[in-house]
Scaffold this active site. Structure first.
Site, PDB file in Angstrom:
ATOM      1  CD  GLU A 137       0.672  14.881 -14.127  1.00  9.81           C
ATOM      2  OE1 GLU A 137       0.184  13.955 -13.451  1.00  9.81           O
ATOM      3  OE2 GLU A 137       1.113  14.725 -15.279  1.00  9.81           O
TER       4      GLU A 137
ATOM      5  CE  LYS B 188       0.179   9.368 -13.727  1.00 10.38           C
ATOM      6  NZ  LYS B 188       0.216  10.779 -14.149  1.00 10.38           N
TER       7      LYS B 188
ATOM      8  CG  ASP C 287     -10.420   4.712   0.749  1.00 11.58           C
ATOM      9  OD1 ASP C 287      -9.383   4.728   0.069  1.00 11.58           O
ATOM     10  OD2 ASP C 287     -10.591   3.984   1.727  1.00 11.58           O
TER      11      ASP C 287
ATOM     12  CG  HIS D  23       2.902  17.119 -19.816  1.00  8.32           C
ATOM     13  ND1 HIS D  23       3.045  16.725 -18.513  1.00  8.32           N
ATOM     14  CD2 HIS D  23       1.877  16.400 -20.314  1.00  8.32           C
ATOM     15  CE1 HIS D  23       2.156  15.803 -18.234  1.00  8.32           C
ATOM     16  NE2 HIS D  23       1.431  15.584 -19.318  1.00  8.32           N
TER      17      HIS D  23
HETATM   18  P1  NAD Z   1     -19.418   6.206   7.615  1.00 10.40           P
HETATM   19  O1  NAD Z   1     -19.478   5.031   8.488  1.00 10.40           O
HETATM   20  O2  NAD Z   1     -18.716   7.413   8.126  1.00 10.40           O
HETATM   21  O3  NAD Z   1     -20.885   6.719   7.250  1.00 10.40           O
HETATM   22  C1  NAD Z   1     -21.832   6.018   6.539  1.00 10.40           C
HETATM   23  C2  NAD Z   1     -23.090   6.041   7.339  1.00 10.40           C
HETATM   24  O4  NAD Z   1     -23.863   7.217   7.083  1.00 10.40           O
HETATM   25  C3  NAD Z   1     -24.026   4.914   6.956  1.00 10.40           C
HETATM   26  O5  NAD Z   1     -23.669   3.691   7.541  1.00 10.40           O
HETATM   27  C4  NAD Z   1     -25.354   5.440   7.467  1.00 10.40           C
HETATM   28  O6  NAD Z   1     -25.518   5.103   8.820  1.00 10.40           O
HETATM   29  C5  NAD Z   1     -25.230   6.965   7.384  1.00 10.40           C
HETATM   30  N1  NAD Z   1     -26.083   7.580   6.323  1.00 10.40           N
HETATM   31  C6  NAD Z   1     -26.745   8.753   6.453  1.00 10.40           C
HETATM   32  N2  NAD Z   1     -27.414   9.068   5.319  1.00 10.40           N
HETATM   33  C7  NAD Z   1     -27.177   8.064   4.444  1.00 10.40           C
HETATM   34  C8  NAD Z   1     -27.585   7.849   3.085  1.00 10.40           C
HETATM   35  N3  NAD Z   1     -28.357   8.696   2.412  1.00 10.40           N
HETATM   36  N4  NAD Z   1     -27.134   6.731   2.474  1.00 10.40           N
HETATM   37  C9  NAD Z   1     -26.322   5.878   3.123  1.00 10.40           C
HETATM   38  N5  NAD Z   1     -25.919   6.018   4.408  1.00 10.40           N
HETATM   39  C10 NAD Z   1     -26.335   7.127   5.068  1.00 10.40           C
HETATM   40  O7  NAD Z   1     -18.796   5.869   6.163  1.00 10.40           O
HETATM   41  P2  NAD Z   1     -18.747   4.553   5.314  1.00 10.40           P
HETATM   42  O8  NAD Z   1     -19.264   4.910   3.967  1.00 10.40           O
HETATM   43  O9  NAD Z   1     -19.340   3.376   5.996  1.00 10.40           O
HETATM   44  O10 NAD Z   1     -17.185   4.306   5.219  1.00 10.40           O
HETATM   45  C11 NAD Z   1     -16.349   5.143   4.451  1.00 10.40           C
HETATM   46  C12 NAD Z   1     -15.007   5.317   5.147  1.00 10.40           C
HETATM   47  O11 NAD Z   1     -14.476   4.050   5.539  1.00 10.40           O
HETATM   48  C13 NAD Z   1     -14.016   5.918   4.195  1.00 10.40           C
HETATM   49  O12 NAD Z   1     -13.442   7.059   4.781  1.00 10.40           O
HETATM   50  C14 NAD Z   1     -12.967   4.812   4.032  1.00 10.40           C
HETATM   51  O13 NAD Z   1     -11.674   5.345   3.880  1.00 10.40           O
HETATM   52  C15 NAD Z   1     -13.086   4.010   5.288  1.00 10.40           C
HETATM   53  N6  NAD Z   1     -12.664   2.591   5.248  1.00 10.40           N
HETATM   54  C16 NAD Z   1     -12.334   1.958   4.087  1.00 10.40           C
HETATM   55  C17 NAD Z   1     -11.975   0.612   4.090  1.00 10.40           C
HETATM   56  C18 NAD Z   1     -11.651  -0.055   2.777  1.00 10.40           C
HETATM   57  O14 NAD Z   1     -11.939   0.484   1.734  1.00 10.40           O
HETATM   58  N7  NAD Z   1     -11.056  -1.250   2.743  1.00 10.40           N
HETATM   59  C19 NAD Z   1     -11.956  -0.101   5.291  1.00 10.40           C
HETATM   60  C20 NAD Z   1     -12.320   0.576   6.470  1.00 10.40           C
HETATM   61  C21 NAD Z   1     -12.673   1.913   6.441  1.00 10.40           C
END
Ligand code: NAD
Length: 367
Positions: free
Chosen positions: A14, A208, A224, A321
């Protein structure tokens, strides 16, 4: 934001959202800018399980083995702890009033610069396994009590203690070029926000508008947006009624407009470092950490909301708009550069619609 000038990327279909955010940014740039404050960064996860037996015994078991449960996650949390994060609290919650035999392990986390979904879910699954193992061996439990059934282990996207506040404020009389208009505008603006606080039909559209800004930056930053939206709408309904996320007030002749939103987002993990455009967007914002990104996202939401409510209580939403939409309509009709110039000039004083644009192009093409 907090005294720094930032360029904020937005990914959205948008076009008027980008224009409105820019308009609000320009408006506030001469009135002190935006402030943003982190109110908390705690994330939440739960192990949902069924325990059929004496609740008192389960509580004693939990107190006895709490340290062992936490210790079982040591390997997973090692690196996060060295960054200053990890599991910050573990408690047993009795939900058997709601569903017979239903209990939870409620777990709180700090995940530093990560949104943390994968880290949290790994910890929860480990806690669930350890819970079952310890219960199965617990001498005080009957056979039925030993057979804990884990239903699921998953983070919650409702993060009321991972909250950021964005705000703008200035003396009422400098809001618009004249003092009289400024007072009237501030009063109408506050009324409009109050309506969104008490009237769910308006609140949904009001919020919204906030999500226009939030989603666009969350998406551009590779985060996400479904998780963010679910958590924010839960917060908007936390009182039992869906309400405005933002608040406006006039106090001692000062206008203040603010927004509080829960935001679990990261600057590492997911595809934040993988997707080339997302990486570029992070660089554009000055490579923020997670807390700085929370502030940027909240400000984008507030800016968007300000621009929308401002047009609603003044010119109406369609003027801006349709001006934006004019170019889309002209492009649909394959207008040439000179036709576009003529149309932009013509529609400065005329109403834009598909029909009026088509008519004008027909006239231009017949002369
Ligand atoms: P990830 O697992 O890809 O990476 C995070 C990892 O990066 C950490 O666990 C850590 O090991 C590392 N890391 C390196 N430097 C860091 C720092 N400075 N601080 C913190 N960690 C650091 O990502 P994530 O954040 O665990 O998960 C995000 C993804 O999970 C998103 O893409 C999301 O869409 C997806 N997801 C979401 C859900 C939900 O929201 N219900 C469920 C499952 C998966």
């Amino acid at each position: 934001i907090n005294g720094a000038v930032l360029t904020i990327p937005m990914a959205i279909e948008e076009s008027s959202v980008v224009a409105a955010a820019s308009n609000a940014a320009k408006f506030w740039s001469t009135k002190g800018g935006f402030t943003a404050t982190i109110l908390g960064t705690e994330k939440v996860g739960q192990v949902h399980f069924m325990y059929c037996g004496d609740s008192q015994k389960l509580h004693q078991f939990f107190e006895q083995y709490k340290t062992a449960l936490l210790a079982s996650t040591d390997e997973i949390t090692h690196n996060m702890r060295s960054r200053g994060g990890g599991i910050t609290a573990l408690s047993l919650v009795d939900k058997s009033d709601a569903i017979t035999d239903y209990y939870q392990l409620d777990v709180r986390f700090e995940t530093q610069d990560a949104m943390g979904a994968n880290f949290i879910n790994s910890c929860l699954e480990q806690l669930a396994t350890q819970l079952k193992t310890l219960a199965a061996k617990h001498p005080d439990f009957s056979e039925k009590e030993k057979a804990i059934e884990v239903v699921m282990s998953i983070l919650s996207n409702y993060v009321p203690n991972c909250m950021v506040e964005a705000a703008v404020s200035c003396p009422v009389n400098v809001l618009l070029p004249t003092v009289e208009d400024s007072k009237l505008f501030a009063e109408k603006f506050v009324q409009a926000v109050r309506i969104a606080e008490v009237e769910p039909f308006r609140a949904v559209t009001h919020n919204k508008g906030i999500m226009n800004g939030i989603d666009a930056v969350v998406m551009a930053s590779g985060n996400d947006f479904r998780a963010v939206a679910a958590g924010i709408h839960a917060h908007a309904a936390a009182s039992g009624q869906y309400r405005s996320l933002s608040k406006a007030e006039i106090k001692d002749d000062v206008f203040k407009f603010s927004l509080r939103v829960p935001l679990a987002i990261g600057t590492v993990g997911g595809l934040t470092k993988l997707h080339p455009l997302v990486r570029w967007c992070h660089e554009l914002m000055g490579t923020p950490n997670a807390q700085e990104l929370m502030q940027i996202v909240a400000v984008a939401g507030l800016a968007q909301n300000f621009a929308a409510v401002k047009s609603l209580v003044t010119t109406g939403i369609q003027q801006g708009h349709m001006k934006m939409h004019l170019l889309n309509i002209l492009n649909q009709h394959q207008a040439t550069e000179s036709e576009k110039k003529a149309a932009i000039a013509h529609f400065k004083d005329n109403t834009v619609s598909h029909h009026t644009v088509a008519d004008l192009l027909a006239k231009l093409r017949n002369t």
